[in-house]
Design a protein around this motif. Structure first.
Motif, PDB file in Angstrom:
ATOM      1  N   GLY A 137       1.053  -1.322   0.038  1.00  0.00           N
ATOM      2  CA  GLY A 137       0.062  -0.122  -0.432  1.00  0.00           C
ATOM      3  C   GLY A 137       0.859   1.429  -0.409  1.00  0.00           C
ATOM      4  O   GLY A 137       0.505   2.525   0.390  1.00  0.00           O
ATOM      5  N   ARG A 138       2.094   1.196   0.042  1.00  0.00           N
ATOM      6  CA  ARG A 138       3.254   2.079  -0.046  1.00  0.00           C
ATOM      7  C   ARG A 138       3.501   2.510  -2.007  1.00  0.00           C
ATOM      8  O   ARG A 138       4.875   3.280  -1.498  1.00  0.00           O
ATOM      9  CB  ARG A 138       3.581   2.178   0.745  1.00  0.00           C
ATOM     10  N   GLY A 139       2.921   2.539  -2.806  1.00  0.00           N
ATOM     11  CA  GLY A 139       3.758   1.914  -4.125  1.00  0.00           C
ATOM     12  C   GLY A 139       4.735   1.299  -4.182  1.00  0.00           C
ATOM     13  O   GLY A 139       5.050   1.130  -5.469  1.00  0.00           O
ATOM     14  N   VAL A 140       5.145   0.140  -3.755  1.00  0.00           N
ATOM     15  CA  VAL A 140       5.940  -0.365  -4.076  1.00  0.00           C
ATOM     16  C   VAL A 140       6.119  -1.276  -5.333  1.00  0.00           C
ATOM     17  O   VAL A 140       6.474  -1.484  -6.217  1.00  0.00           O
ATOM     18  CB  VAL A 140       6.635  -1.619  -2.735  1.00  0.00           C
ATOM     19  N   GLY A 141       4.645  -2.323  -5.055  1.00  0.00           N
ATOM     20  CA  GLY A 141       3.538  -2.707  -6.364  1.00  0.00           C
ATOM     21  C   GLY A 141       4.088  -2.049  -8.150  1.00  0.00           C
ATOM     22  O   GLY A 141       4.771  -2.624  -8.609  1.00  0.00           O
ATOM     23  N   ARG A 142       3.752  -0.642  -7.211  1.00  0.00           N
ATOM     24  CA  ARG A 142       3.611   0.414  -9.502  1.00  0.00           C
ATOM     25  C   ARG A 142       5.153   0.941  -9.482  1.00  0.00           C
ATOM     26  O   ARG A 142       5.272   0.482 -10.527  1.00  0.00           O
ATOM     27  CB  ARG A 142       2.825   1.615  -8.553  1.00  0.00           C
ATOM     28  N   PHE A 143       6.521   0.583  -8.276  1.00  0.00           N
ATOM     29  CA  PHE A 143       7.413   1.288  -8.594  1.00  0.00           C
ATOM     30  C   PHE A 143       8.097   0.148  -9.214  1.00  0.00           C
ATOM     31  O   PHE A 143       8.645  -0.617 -10.127  1.00  0.00           O
ATOM     32  CB  PHE A 143       8.303   1.342  -7.651  1.00  0.00           C
ATOM     33  N   ALA A 144       7.302  -1.265  -8.444  1.00  0.00           N
ATOM     34  CA  ALA A 144       8.347  -2.791  -9.215  1.00  0.00           C
ATOM     35  C   ALA A 144       7.247  -2.769 -10.743  1.00  0.00           C
ATOM     36  O   ALA A 144       8.338  -3.097 -11.598  1.00  0.00           O
ATOM     37  CB  ALA A 144       7.805  -4.152  -8.620  1.00  0.00           C
ATOM     38  N   VAL A 145       6.102  -2.579 -11.148  1.00  0.00           N
ATOM     39  CA  VAL A 145       5.487  -2.550 -12.342  1.00  0.00           C
ATOM     40  C   VAL A 145       6.328  -1.682 -13.768  1.00  0.00           C
ATOM     41  O   VAL A 145       6.914  -2.029 -14.733  1.00  0.00           O
ATOM     42  CB  VAL A 145       4.273  -2.506 -11.813  1.00  0.00           C
ATOM     43  N   THR A 146       6.669  -0.909 -13.129  1.00  0.00           N
ATOM     44  CA  THR A 146       7.228   0.455 -13.974  1.00  0.00           C
ATOM     45  C   THR A 146       8.386   0.251 -13.763  1.00  0.00           C
ATOM     46  O   THR A 146       9.235   0.707 -15.061  1.00  0.00           O
ATOM     47  CB  THR A 146       6.859   1.695 -13.019  1.00  0.00           C
ATOM     48  N   GLU A 175      -5.490  -8.899  -9.252  1.00  0.00           N
ATOM     49  CA  GLU A 175      -5.988  -9.185 -10.793  1.00  0.00           C
ATOM     50  C   GLU A 175      -6.284  -7.194 -11.168  1.00  0.00           C
ATOM     51  O   GLU A 175      -6.015  -6.487 -11.891  1.00  0.00           O
ATOM     52  CB  GLU A 175      -7.390  -9.244 -11.055  1.00  0.00           C
ATOM     53  N   GLY A 176      -7.211  -6.697  -9.543  1.00  0.00           N
ATOM     54  CA  GLY A 176      -7.769  -4.981  -9.636  1.00  0.00           C
ATOM     55  C   GLY A 176      -6.248  -4.238 -10.018  1.00  0.00           C
ATOM     56  O   GLY A 176      -6.783  -3.023 -10.307  1.00  0.00           O
ATOM     57  N   PHE A 177      -5.305  -4.971  -9.084  1.00  0.00           N
ATOM     58  CA  PHE A 177      -4.364  -3.817  -8.650  1.00  0.00           C
ATOM     59  C   PHE A 177      -3.588  -3.585 -10.577  1.00  0.00           C
ATOM     60  O   PHE A 177      -2.831  -2.381 -10.439  1.00  0.00           O
ATOM     61  CB  PHE A 177      -2.976  -4.657  -8.381  1.00  0.00           C
ATOM     62  N   TYR A 178      -3.549  -5.112 -10.972  1.00  0.00           N
ATOM     63  CA  TYR A 178      -2.667  -5.298 -12.437  1.00  0.00           C
ATOM     64  C   TYR A 178      -3.884  -3.985 -13.442  1.00  0.00           C
ATOM     65  O   TYR A 178      -2.965  -3.489 -14.065  1.00  0.00           O
ATOM     66  CB  TYR A 178      -2.507  -6.139 -13.030  1.00  0.00           C
ATOM     67  N   ARG A 179      -4.836  -4.496 -13.436  1.00  0.00           N
ATOM     68  CA  ARG A 179      -6.051  -3.683 -14.587  1.00  0.00           C
ATOM     69  C   ARG A 179      -5.563  -2.107 -14.299  1.00  0.00           C
ATOM     70  O   ARG A 179      -6.228  -1.342 -14.987  1.00  0.00           O
ATOM     71  CB  ARG A 179      -7.612  -3.945 -13.759  1.00  0.00           C
ATOM     72  N   LYS A 180      -5.996  -1.736 -12.605  1.00  0.00           N
ATOM     73  CA  LYS A 180      -5.977  -0.207 -12.761  1.00  0.00           C
ATOM     74  C   LYS A 180      -4.588   0.796 -12.733  1.00  0.00           C
ATOM     75  O   LYS A 180      -4.413   1.824 -13.005  1.00  0.00           O
ATOM     76  CB  LYS A 180      -5.476   0.338 -10.892  1.00  0.00           C
ATOM     77  N   LEU A 181      -2.834  -0.131 -13.198  1.00  0.00           N
ATOM     78  CA  LEU A 181      -2.473  -0.070 -13.847  1.00  0.00           C
ATOM     79  C   LEU A 181      -1.527   0.451 -15.353  1.00  0.00           C
ATOM     80  O   LEU A 181      -1.407   0.215 -15.722  1.00  0.00           O
ATOM     81  CB  LEU A 181      -1.410  -1.016 -13.436  1.00  0.00           C
TER      82      LEU A 181
END
Length: 154
Positions: A93-102, A128-134
């Motif tokens: 919930g702190r942006g680590v997943g988004r950083f990883a995908v980016t 799924e929701g996480f990836y779809r949001k990205l």
């Protein structure tokens, strides 16, 4: 709190740190442990790209990309994308997943590709929701029982 996220290759000096990254217990059914990912990286060194995710010097996650994998084993469809993503339970919930995908998207782009793929286990409370949001969209495919998503990088 400001995060200072970066990727580090897995080395003899940090392998135990990488192996200690654990997701929340309820997420274990959706992602393999880091140990399995590193074993797969060992037997697929030509396509596996494992990285420790650090916030400063603190481990907060692990990712493994696949780069130029022969998708269907016929030599006609080569793909790259995110193979595994494990975000430490206390770092979610702190942006680590988004950083990883980016980060994986940047590496895929650097290699001249215009699409990035990801697979996930379907299910309630899954990723799924996480990836779809990205911005990933469903391809309509399944791979080893997992849903396949694609993100256009152009």
């Amino acid at each position: 709190m400001t995060m200072n996220l970066r990727l580090a290759p897995i080395t003899p000096a940090n392998i135990d740190t990488a192996l200690a990254v654990e997701v929340r217990p309820d997420q274990g059914r959706f992602v393999s442990p880091v140990m399995k990912s590193l074993a797969e990286a060992y037997v697929h060194p030509q396509v596996a790209w494992p990285r420790l995710i650090l916030d400063g010097d603190r481990p907060v996650g692990f990712l493994m990309a696949f780069l130029g994998i022969d998708w269907n084993g016929k030599g006609l469809d080569f793909r790259s994308g995110l193979w595994r993503l494990n975000v430490a339970a206390d770092a979610q919930g702190r942006g680590v997943g988004r950083f990883a995908v980016t980060s994986v998207a940047a590496e895929v782009r650097r290699r001249g590709e215009a699409r990035m793929y990801v697979t996930w286990h379907p299910g309630d409370d899954g990723p799924e929701g996480f990836y779809r949001k990205l911005g990933f969209r469903l391809t309509g495919e399944e791979c080893e029982g997992e849903t396949v998503g694609v993100l256009d990088l152009a």
